[in-house]
Structures are given as structure tokens and as C-alpha cells.
Design an enzyme around this catalytic site. Structure first.
Site, short mmCIF file in Angstrom:
data_model
loop_
_atom_site.label_atom_id
_atom_site.label_comp_id
_atom_site.label_asym_id
_atom_site.label_seq_id
_atom_site.Cartn_x
_atom_site.Cartn_y
_atom_site.Cartn_z
CG ASP A 171 -2.17 0.90 0.95
OD1 ASP A 171 -2.10 1.78 0.06
OD2 ASP A 171 -3.21 0.73 1.64
C1 NOJ Z 1 -4.05 3.94 0.00
C2 NOJ Z 1 -5.21 3.01 0.00
O1 NOJ Z 1 -5.24 2.30 1.22
C3 NOJ Z 1 -5.18 2.02 -1.16
O2 NOJ Z 1 -6.39 1.31 -1.15
C4 NOJ Z 1 -4.98 2.74 -2.46
O3 NOJ Z 1 -4.97 1.81 -3.52
C5 NOJ Z 1 -3.69 3.53 -2.39
N1 NOJ Z 1 -3.76 4.49 -1.29
C6 NOJ Z 1 -3.37 4.27 -3.68
O4 NOJ Z 1 -4.23 5.34 -3.83
#
Ligand code: NOJ
Length: 745
Positions: A248
Site C-alpha cells: 500500500d
Molecule cells: C491507499 C489506500 O489504502 C489504497 O487502497 C490505495 O490503492 C492507495 N492508497 C493508492 O491510492
């Protein structure tokens, strides 16, 4: 020779996708052999936040035709783009309990991703699973039940990957709340880890998902993206996962530990907030390899996993160039909506759950007059995309907020859709589209029926909306919705309440109003909101959604947000209906509940422990009979492959006993025998949605796989089928058993 090679593969139930992965893996190995260490590191390291057209981008390797990989959110459509469809949220798809629709939604999302040259669509979501009703991001996923979530994961992944786009199952694992999400340790015991939180990821891996995103939180003390335990031991070894693990965004916390722990790609490659940014891989990974701290073979494995998925999905052949532009929407690529508004409307409509309908208040039958009340009936006057990442709750609610959002190409609000219908019917409308109680009451006084719109929103923690820092601060409707309903009901007209919500709200105050005759749970419908609602309100289509979570009478009936460094997951296996059933708590509306304008009868339960011919694709078809004891099969995608053998088939006949066409979701729940360790009283292990004309009967067939009858034995470290009598319950909800039987092992 070839035949001799293929025969055992076919006998073992290999699919075509697996064959193509074998070939893709070989090609990846060959491509890899010509790359420098720096090129390999470029494939596994993001180029930095906002440094490429997508939310995640990597370095290209022209010598092998490998592009800058484009990774883009998200789970209900393409984030940061114009000319895309704003689909109903995951929770609305889950609420349809319709596997074909869920797959079609995934396919349509995949087509839009492909159309913009997105290689990896950061969807679907199985974590949060939704143990905490207030959790801000539960709506991105499908259900507070691992079985329903798992089926929806598989179907969505199949849909996305069927058009050559890599899917990403996220967030692995234990990210159940927004509060403290980047520091909290989810201390999850082995059994609930397997039986609840890992379960839907197993379906994703069995479906050959290309990538898995590790989550922000720690798991049992170690950050998920740095954890050898969750990435190597559980995901890659136990579950036989052969795709790649990507972090993430800034969820990685080390150079060496993450590499050796099983992380394969770091995103976005730099810290969001500290230019030029802390960076754990890139040159630091190269240095760690040169220093002998990370074996080059580990980096080769990362690259091989990534390239194999790119080859497996044919992205090396004529894949569209990346034209999305996340940071300048008007410079972005073509309009890719096609006719996807139809699938968006169908999912929105078939996910609507009718909770209450006294004296057939619904469907509406050309009422002479109707009052439409509440701000949730209109689009935000500043426009449906006025707030970045939908970080406000103004106007009708059609998705939550955060990274899991898309820009609305348009948003059909309830009042415009109802107005069109009212004009055709000759119905006089009285509207009051604010939350002002006095204005609402006078609209109600001017009509024969009042319809009140209220909502409850939540989202991702980087945005706070009206004091809600992602997670909700309570389970009440927002904007004094209870008081608005009370004020309208007090006028004395039959009152219909329409609710747009990210998850459960406490309905007791609303139900205490004598004049509230109907409650329509319209969920998070996406761009086709009003059209879908009108379809159901007027009975053009019979409501057929079922709750993918429990609506409690009191907030204290659910596990709640943890404001501490550790979440000990003290509720264990007992989340959502499992908890209500085990603790004998009466829910207001139970998991799986939803009404219809018709009625359904169930009869003729039949149980056989031999596998049926045909099948739904969730299991292997090469087995029969049930042997007690542990799974022993070879490991492959999803873990031991005998866990997917169909060991019993249950059938029942469902009849539409009413006067209008409608669809029923027949649900099968299993109770484990007393020889098993303490387990929730019943667990969903099958469902079938059947569309029936009045008087028509159809057979619901439930195929139970070995895993559906197993528990995770923590001592043996294996799934085990216990000996004894399994309870089988088939019915219309988790608490509406119509037929019961027994499977004896
Ligand atoms: C953080 C989020 O938790 C995730 O779901 C997402 O894909 C990423 N940011 C990228 O935006």
C-alpha cells in the site's frame, strides 16, 4: 511425450489459466536473464508519488518491451479520470448476491481500465472485512462475511482479468479501521486469521489474482508489508500464491526486511510528504543486494513474479498505451464508459434492500401526490464531484470518500428520476430538498404520501468529514436524519424512508415512528442512483437485495473502534451475524435479510455427498464423498487443492408463491458438529439467486467444498473436517431457515 505431460495436469484439474501461467512464468524467466540489477530494481520500485500518470508507476525496460507499469485505483471504477463510469460501491455489489452481475461489474471496470492503458486495477477489496460497523472503508468491500466476500472477490477478479487487466486483492491483512491505521497492530489469532480474514483472499488467489496489496497496519507486531510471516509463510507458502505483493502507498518500512519478507513491489516509491522522499528500495535495494543483505535471487523472484503476470494477461501484445492523467484530468484519455451505465443501474437496483413494507405501501401505484424530502434527494448543488475524492457529504450519497472513489460522469439524483416518473403518472410532487424540518413538514402536509431521504457516510482517514476521520463517530444517520424523519412522520402521512448508507445505522428511532410504513435501504448506488431507485419504488423491478451485514438494535452489539496501539481482536470468530447468533443478541435486521413484492416457498431439501455434474466453478469436480480429518492435497493457488473438492451437493426447490416476478436469494448455512472446537452457530456456505415468474419453481443447487465443512485446526496447522452431524439450513436469510437437514461424516 506431450500427452504424457498433459495427462496428469488435466487429471489434477488444471485450468487453462494455470497453463498460461506456466508459459508466462517461463517467458518471465527468460526476459529476466537479460536484465541488469538496476533494471530489475526499476521494475520493483515505484517512480514516486505524482511522478507518473497513474497513482503508481514503475520504470520501463524497453529492451524487453516492458512499459512503465500503470497502477490505478480503484474498487468502484477508475479514480482520477474523466469519461469513466462511477459504478455502485463494492458493498452494493455484495448486496445483490448475484454472481453474474458481480462478474459483469468487474468486467466493465476492467474494460475501462484497459481502455485507459491501466495495467493494474487496484481492486477488489476483501479487507476491511467489516468487523467494526463504524469502520470507514467497509463499503469498498463486499460483505461482513468471508464466504460472500470470497465469492465476490473471485467473480470480480475473473471479470477484471478476463479483459487482460491485472487485478489487485487488497488489503492484506487486518486493516479493519482507519483510526491509527498506519501504526496499529492487528493481533489476530491463528484461527480467526484463517477462518475470517484470509478466507476471501484464498478465493482471490484461487482465481489467479495477479497482485495482492499488503496493508498499512502491523499484524501481530510487524508491519504487514515487512512481514515474512504474512507474506512468505501464509500468502506464498501456505496459500501457494504465485503473483506479486505490492505495498500500500508508503506501507513499507524497511529495505532488507521487506525484501526478504516477501514484498515484491514498493509503491509509490517515495514518501508522499517528504520530497525527495524516503525511499526504501530503488538505489537502497541495489546497495542491499551488493552488500549481500538481500540475495539477488530474491530480486529475481520479485521480477519474475511481476513479469509473469504481465505475460499471463497478454499485456505484452498490443496493450493500449497509458493515456490516463491523474494530475490533469482534462488531459486524460478517451471516454471509456461504453454502455456500462446499464450494468451500473442493474447493480444499483438489484442491491437495494427492502427492509420494511407495511400494508404494501410499496410499490407506488400512480399516487396523486407525493412529497420528496431531504437533502439526500438531490445532487450536491456545487456538483457531484465538488469535493476531492468525494470528501464531503452534501447532497445525495452515492459513494463513500477516499482513494476508492471515481469522478461521477453524471449523477442521477432521486428527485430528478422521481420527477420524470411523477410527470408521466400525473402525480403532484411537493419537494423540500434541504434537511429543514419545518419545510419538510409542510411538503408532507401537501401530499398524500411522504418520502424522506437520509444518509450516513464514511471513508478513508486522510480526509475528515464533519468530524468523521474516516471511521464513523456513531451509527446514526447524518444531518439529524432521525429528527427529520420524526418531524415528517409527525405530520401524519404514510412515510417512506429511503436510506443511502455505507453500512449499518441504528434504525430504532425511525422504527418508533408509527407512520413510517416502509424503509428502502438504497446503499451506495453510484451514478445511476435515482434511476435504480425508481425501478424499485414503482415495482418495475422487484427488490431482491439482501443485507451483506447485520443491522443491530444498538451500536454496542458490534465490536468497535480500538483507540490503542494494539487491536487484540478479542471478538475472535464472532463478527457480524456470527456474534449475534452466538451471544443470542436479537438483530433489528439480520444478515441476509431483504423483502420482496412477492413471496417465495422452499421445499424438497436434498443432500447428497456425491459431487454433481457441472458446477459453478468454485470447486474441483473430481471427487466424491467426505472423509473426516485434515486436508492432505498438494498445495497450489489457494492452498491445499483438495479443499476445493466438492464433497456434498445440497438442492432445494424455490417457488414464487406470489403474484409478481421476483428474485430470491436462497442461502445455505452450515453448523459444525459438536466434535469441532467452539464455532459460530451457523456460517454462510452457499447462496443462489433465482429469478422466478409467479408460480414458477426452480432448483437451487449448492456445492459444498471440503473447505466449506472444515475448521482451521491450530494444533495441526491444517483445515480439518470434523466427524459427526453437520447442520444444514436453507432459507431466505441467516435467521429465516425454511428447510433443515443433516450431513453426517
Ligand atoms: C491507499 C489506500 O489504502 C489504497 O487502497 C490505495 O490503492 C492507495 N492508497 C493508492 O491510492
Amino acid at each position: 511425450m506431450l500427452g504424457a505431460l498433459l495427462l496428469p495436469l488435466l487429471a489434477a484439474g488444471f485450468t487453462e489459466a494455470r497453463d498460461s501461467w506456466e508459459r508466462a512464468n517461463e517467458r518471465a524467466g527468460r526476459a529476466l536473464s537479460g536484465l541488469s540489477l538496476e533494471q530489475k530494481v526499476g521494475i520493483v520500485t515505484g517512480v514516486g508519488w505524482t511522478k507518473g500518470p497513474c497513482v503508481g508507476n514503475t520504470s520501463p525496460v524497453p529492451s524487453i518491451g516492458y512499459p512503465s507499469l500503470c497502477l490505478q485505483d480503484g474498487p468502484l471504477g477508475i479514480r482520477f479520470a474523466k469519461g469513466v463510469t462511477a459504478f455502485p460501491a463494492g458493498i452494493q455489489a455484495g448486496s445483490t448476491w448475484d454472481i453474474n452481475l458481480i462478474r459483469e461489474r468487474g468486467k466493465a471496470m476492467g474494460e475501462e481500465a484497459r481502455g485507459l492503458g491501466i495495467h493494474v486495477l487496484l481492486a477488489p477489496v476483501a479487507g476491511p472485512l467489516g468487523k467494526i460497523a463504524r469502520g470507514g472503508r467497509n463499503w469498498e468491500g463486499f460483505a461482513a462475511d468471508p464466504y460472500l466476500s470470497g465469492i465476490a472477490m473471485k467473480e470480480t477478479i475473473d471479470g477484471i482479468q478476463s479483459v487482460g487487466v491485472q487485478a489487485c486483492a487488497k488489503h492484506w491483512i487486518g486493516n479493519e479501521q482507519e483510526l491509527r491505521r498506519e501504526t496499529i497492530s492487528s493481533d489476530i489469532k491463528d484461527r480467526e486469521l484463517h477462518e475470517l480474514y484470509m478466507w476471501p483472499f484464498v478465493d482471490a488467489i484461487k482465481a489467479d489474482v495477479a497482485s495482492v496489496m499488503c496493508s498499512y497496519n502491523k499484524v501481530n507486531g510487524t508491519w504487514a508489508c515487512d512481514s515474512d510471516d504474512v507474506n512468505n509463510r501464509l500468502l506464498k507458502n501456505e496459500l501457494g500464491y504465485r503473483g506479486y505483493v505490492l505495498s500500500d502507498w508508503n506501507a513499507q518500512h524497511s529495505t532488507v526486511q521487506s525484501a526478504n519478507g516477501g514484498l515484491d513491489m514498493t509503491m509509490p516509491g517515495t514518501d508522499f510528504n517528504q520530497p525527495p522522499g524516503s525511499i526504501y528500495w530503488g538505489p537502497n535495494l541495489t546497495a542491499a543486494v551488493r552488500a549481500g543483505e538481500v540475495p539477488e535471487a530474491r530480486v529475481n523472484d520479485m521480477v519474475r513474479r511481476i513479469l509473469a503476470q504481465w505475460y499471463a494477461l497478454d499485456q505484452d501484445r498490443g496493450y493500449p498505451a497509458t493515456t490516463i492523467n491523474s494530475w490533469n484530468l482534462t488531459a486524460g484519455g478517451p471516454d471509456v464508459q461504453g454502455n456500462h451505465k446499464n450494468i451500473a443501474r442493474t447493480v444499483a437496483r438489484d442491491g437495494i434492500v427492502l427492509l420494511k413494507n407495511d400494508n404494501n405501501a410499496l410499490p407506488l401505484k400512480k399516487p396523486s401526490s407525493l412529497a420528496i424530502i431531504g437533502e439526500d434527494a438531490i445532487v450536491n448543488p456545487a456538483g457531484p464531484n465538488a469535493c476531492p475524492d468525494r470528501g464531503c457529504n452534501t447532497g445525495t450519497l452515492a459513494m463513500g470518500w477516499g482513494s476508492g472513489t471515481a469522478d461521477f460522469p453524471y449523477l442521477v439524483d432521486p428527485v430528478s428520476a422521481i420527477s420524470r416518473r411523477a410527470a408521466a403518472d400525473g402525480t403532484t410532487l411537493a419537494t423540500s430538498t434541504t434537511n429543514d424540518q419545518a419545510a419538510g413538514a409542510s411538503a408532507a402536509a401537501a401530499a398524500s404520501t411522504a418520502m424522506v431521504f437520509i444518509n450516513a457516510d464514511s471513508g478513508e482517514g486522510y480526509i475528515t468529514v464533519e468530524g468523521n476521520a474516516g471511521d464513523r463517530i456513531n451509527l446514526d444517520p447524518w444531518h439529524s436524519g432521525n429528527e427529520l424523519v420524526a418531524a415528517i412522520a409527525a405530520v401524519g402521512k404514510p412515510t417512506i424512508v429511503v436510506i443511502h448508507s455505507v453500512g449499518p445505522i441504528i434504525l430504532e428511532s425511525i422504527l418508533a415512528q408509527q407512520n413510517v410504513v416502509a424503509i428502502v435501504w438504497a446503499g451506495l448506488p453510484g451514478q445511476e442512483s435515482g434511476n435504480a431507485l425508481v425501478d424499485v419504488l414503482y415495482g418495475d423491478v422487484n427488490p431482491s437485495g439482501k443485507l451483506p451485514y447485520t443491522i443491530a438494535k444498538s451500536e454496542s452489539d458490534y465490536p468497535t473502534i480500538v483507540d490503542a496501539p494494539n487491536d487484540p481482536f478479542t471478538e475472535g470468530l464472532y463478527i457480524d451475524y456470527r456474534r449475534f447468533d452466538a451471544l443470542n443478541i436479537a438483530p433489528r435486521y439480520e444478515f441476509g435479510f431483504g423483502m420482496s413484492y412477492t413471496t417465495f416457498g422452499f421445499k424438497g431439501l436434498d443432500i447428497s455427498s456425491r459431487s454433481a455434474r457441472g458446477g459453478n466453478g468454485y470447486g474441483n469436480r473430481n471427487s466424491s464423498g467426505i472423509a473426516a480429518g485434515p486436508a492432505t492435497g498438494r498445495r497450489g493457488p489457494g492452498g491445499r487443492q483438495d479443499l476445493f473438492d466438492i464433497v456434498a451437493t445440497v438442492t432445494a426447490t424455490v417457488t414464487n408463491t406470489g403474484r409478481v416476478q421476483g428474485a430470491e436469494v436462497a442461502q445455505l448455512y452450515i453448523s459444525l458438529p459438536s466434535s469441532a472446537p467452539e464455532t459460530p452457530p451457523r456460517q454462510l456456505r452457499g447462496f443462489v439467486k433465482l429469478n422466478l415468474r409467479p408460480g414458477q419453481s426452480r432448483k437451487a443447487t449448492f456445492e459444498l467444498r471440503r473447505r466449506d465443512l472444515s475448521f482451521w485446526d491450530v494444533a495441526l496447522q491444517e483445515w480439518v473436517v470434523p466427524r459427526g452431524n453437520f447442520g444444514v439450513q436453507v432459507g431466505a436469510s441467516s435467521r429465516d431457515a425454511r428447510l433443515t437437514g443433516t450431513i453426517t461424516v
